[in-house]
Design a protein around this motif. Structure first.
Motif, PDB file in Angstrom:
ATOM      1  N   LYS A   2       0.842  -1.184   0.000  1.00  0.00           N
ATOM      2  CA  LYS A   2       0.000   0.000   0.000  1.00  0.00           C
ATOM      3  C   LYS A   2       0.885   1.244   0.000  1.00  0.00           C
ATOM      4  O   LYS A   2       1.912   1.274   0.658  1.00  0.00           O
ATOM      5  CB  LYS A   2      -0.906   0.030   1.221  1.00  0.00           C
ATOM      6  N   ASN A  60      -2.572   4.191  -3.052  1.00  0.00           N
ATOM      7  CA  ASN A  60      -2.391   3.018  -3.923  1.00  0.00           C
ATOM      8  C   ASN A  60      -2.336   3.423  -5.393  1.00  0.00           C
ATOM      9  O   ASN A  60      -2.963   2.794  -6.240  1.00  0.00           O
ATOM     10  CB  ASN A  60      -3.491   1.984  -3.703  1.00  0.00           C
ATOM     11  N   ASP A  63      -2.859   1.242  -8.764  1.00  0.00           N
ATOM     12  CA  ASP A  63      -3.538  -0.026  -8.477  1.00  0.00           C
ATOM     13  C   ASP A  63      -5.019   0.081  -8.831  1.00  0.00           C
ATOM     14  O   ASP A  63      -5.575   1.178  -8.895  1.00  0.00           O
ATOM     15  CB  ASP A  63      -3.419  -0.374  -6.985  1.00  0.00           C
ATOM     16  N   ASP A  65      -7.448  -0.398  -6.955  1.00  0.00           N
ATOM     17  CA  ASP A  65      -8.177   0.230  -5.842  1.00  0.00           C
ATOM     18  C   ASP A  65      -7.650   1.630  -5.523  1.00  0.00           C
ATOM     19  O   ASP A  65      -7.855   2.145  -4.431  1.00  0.00           O
ATOM     20  CB  ASP A  65      -8.139  -0.662  -4.605  1.00  0.00           C
ATOM     21  N   GLN A  66      -6.999   2.258  -6.486  1.00  0.00           N
ATOM     22  CA  GLN A  66      -6.459   3.601  -6.320  1.00  0.00           C
ATOM     23  C   GLN A  66      -7.555   4.587  -5.900  1.00  0.00           C
ATOM     24  O   GLN A  66      -8.684   4.508  -6.370  1.00  0.00           O
ATOM     25  CB  GLN A  66      -5.852   4.053  -7.651  1.00  0.00           C
TER      26      GLN A  66
END
Length: 91
Positions: A2, A60, A63, A65-66
């Motif tokens: 993370k 993040n 990613d 899930d940014q």
């Protein structure tokens, strides 16, 4: 892993507040000064659809899930950070 990446300027009071907020909570972060690092300004603008306002917080970055936050809102950021383990947060 993370990550917490922040885009700031040295003259912005909200950038200072954000930095203090993260340090008080022992959250590790990567900071980019968009005045001294013009390539980081372009990076920040790509995250914010051309925005110029700081601070920008990227959780993040890159990613699936940014999460991107424009401006400093302690409550919203606190909630978002609660889902990130600070023991595995960035350097």
């Amino acid at each position: 892993m993370k990550t917490v990446t922040i885009y700031t300027t040295p003259v912005c009071p909200f950038s200072r507040q954000l930095r203090d907020f993260l340090m008080e909570r022992s959250v590790s972060f990567i900071e980019h000064n968009v005045i001294d690092e013009p390539e980081r300004l372009l990076e920040m603008q790509s995250l914010t659809r051309g925005g110029h306002s700081v601070p920008v917080i990227a959780l993040n970055r890159g990613d699936p899930d940014q999460a991107i936050f424009i401006g400093f809102d302690a409550g919203s950021l606190e909630r978002a950070l609660s889902s990130i383990s600070t023991s595995t947060a960035m350097a």
